[in-house]
Design a protein around this motif. Structure first.
Motif, short mmCIF file in Angstrom:
data_model
loop_
_atom_site.label_atom_id
_atom_site.label_comp_id
_atom_site.label_asym_id
_atom_site.label_seq_id
_atom_site.Cartn_x
_atom_site.Cartn_y
_atom_site.Cartn_z
N ALA A 216 37.72 76.87 55.58
CA ALA A 216 36.75 77.97 55.55
C ALA A 216 36.17 78.20 54.15
CB ALA A 216 37.39 79.25 56.08
N GLY A 217 35.73 77.12 53.51
CA GLY A 217 35.06 77.26 52.23
C GLY A 217 35.97 77.41 51.04
N ALA B 270 41.76 78.26 46.32
CA ALA B 270 40.93 78.17 45.13
C ALA B 270 39.69 77.35 45.42
CB ALA B 270 41.73 77.55 43.98
N LEU B 271 38.83 77.24 44.40
CA LEU B 271 37.65 76.38 44.50
C LEU B 271 37.85 75.06 43.77
CD1 LEU B 271 34.75 78.96 44.07
CD2 LEU B 271 35.60 77.93 46.18
N SER B 272 38.87 75.00 42.91
CA SER B 272 39.16 73.74 42.24
C SER B 272 40.66 73.64 41.99
CB SER B 272 38.41 73.62 40.91
OG SER B 272 38.92 74.53 39.96
N VAL B 273 41.16 72.41 41.96
CA VAL B 273 42.58 72.17 41.67
C VAL B 273 42.67 70.98 40.73
CG1 VAL B 273 42.81 70.81 43.80
CG2 VAL B 273 44.85 71.65 42.64
N THR B 274 43.47 71.12 39.70
CA THR B 274 43.69 70.05 38.73
C THR B 274 45.16 69.66 38.73
OG1 THR B 274 41.87 70.78 37.31
CG2 THR B 274 43.54 69.36 36.31
N LEU C 279 35.97 72.07 45.44
CA LEU C 279 35.54 72.32 46.81
C LEU C 279 34.05 72.65 46.84
CD1 LEU C 279 35.04 74.46 49.31
CD2 LEU C 279 36.54 72.51 49.72
N ARG C 280 33.32 71.91 47.66
CA ARG C 280 31.90 72.20 47.87
C ARG C 280 31.72 72.61 49.32
NH1 ARG C 280 28.77 67.46 44.38
NH2 ARG C 280 29.89 67.86 42.41
#
Length: 285
Positions: free
Chosen positions: A217-218, A237-241, A266-267
């Motif tokens: 879901a985004g 989250a929107l990014s993971v490193t 994430l896009r």
């Protein structure tokens, strides 16, 4: 979501790209899908010989909507190519799953029968899908997994590598027959640093058994299993490193690495996939 755009003469304009593996694996399903698509639309049929030819055909599609007949690897190849062209947002992709590996297609909601999938191409609706993109321009449609490395072999090499010999396998079998293997196997771990949107979730001093990332879901849903706790660490989250000692990761069906650091972003709604009009998002996952 939106319905497929018809051409001015009332017929959809399709570029049907038939993966060579699908032709070899299940020629009958390929024939059925091709007949259904050709009966319901103006379809240009292309039979690429390999990945390079596949890419050339896709690049020359013009205004035709691409339809791939193939397995999960063909789907992944197509999305990766369109992503590198920066053309994912411009239109929609359709898939008729044919081949031995169609689990990803099924999880996305694509029918796995040739007739049902071809009809969904003609009569379905476009639904936007999330995409994980890494800092080397790789893409992930389904799950991203970083499992713990396999145990070392008797000669000190990492297990599972191509250098494992038949002799080593025989020795292992003899040891098992002479002395039964223990019931509880050792748990293998990584030393990894995991950050979500810049927030530290797990550091190098905490042994990590596995990391899983998937889009929901985004958002990127992250699950970290450690040796210190029975309960996993979770985050959205929107990014993971992920960084640390050399590690390999499985993005959908492909294994990549070793690498020392990788960031996935994430896009949301990055690409469109044609699905049956009756598809429920909760049923596809």
């Amino acid at each position: 979501m939106s319905a497929p755009e018809p051409a001015e003469n009332g017929a959809q304009q399709l570029l049907v790209v038939i993966d060579p593996v699908a032709r070899r694996t299940d020629g009958e399903s390929v024939r059925i899908a091709k007949d259904v698509l050709s009966a319901g639309a103006t379809a240009k049929i292309c039979l690429p010989d390999g990945p390079a030819d596949f890419a050339r055909v896709l690049a020359r599609r013009g205004s035709r909507r691409p339809v791939v007949i193939g397995d999960d690897r063909a789907l992944l190849r197509t999305v990766a190519l369109l992503h590198r062209e920066r053309d994912l947002a411009a239109g929609a992709l359709s898939l008729v799953p044919v081949g031995a590996s169609v689990d990803l297609a099924r999880s996305l909601g694509v029918p796995t029968g040739a007739v049902a999938a071809a009809r969904a191409v003609l009569d379905g609706v476009v639904r936007r899908q999330d995409l994980l993109v890494d800092d080397s321009d790789g893409v992930v449609l389904g799950d991203l997994r970083i499992p713990a490395p396999p145990p070392p072999t008797a000669d000190g090499r990492t297990g599972g590598a191509g250098g494992s010999s038949v002799w080593h396998t025989c020795r292992s079998l003899v040891r098992t027959l002479v002395k039964p293997a223990p019931q509880v196997l050792a748990v293998h771990t990584h030393r990894l640093r995991v950050e979500a949107d810049g927030v530290l979730l797990s550091d190098l001093d905490e042994p990590v058994e596995a990391v899983t990332v998937r889009s929901v879901a985004g958002r990127a849903e992250i699950v970290i299993r450690t040796s210190a706790s029975a309960e996993p660490i979770t985050a959205s989250a929107l990014s993971v490193t992920v960084s640390g000692a050399d590690f390999r990761y499985r993005a959908d069906a492909a294994v990549t690495g070793p690498v020392r650091t990788r960031t996935w972003t994430l896009r949301a709604g990055a690409w469109g996939l044609t699905l049956p009009a009756t598809f429920s998002p909760s049923a596809g996952r």
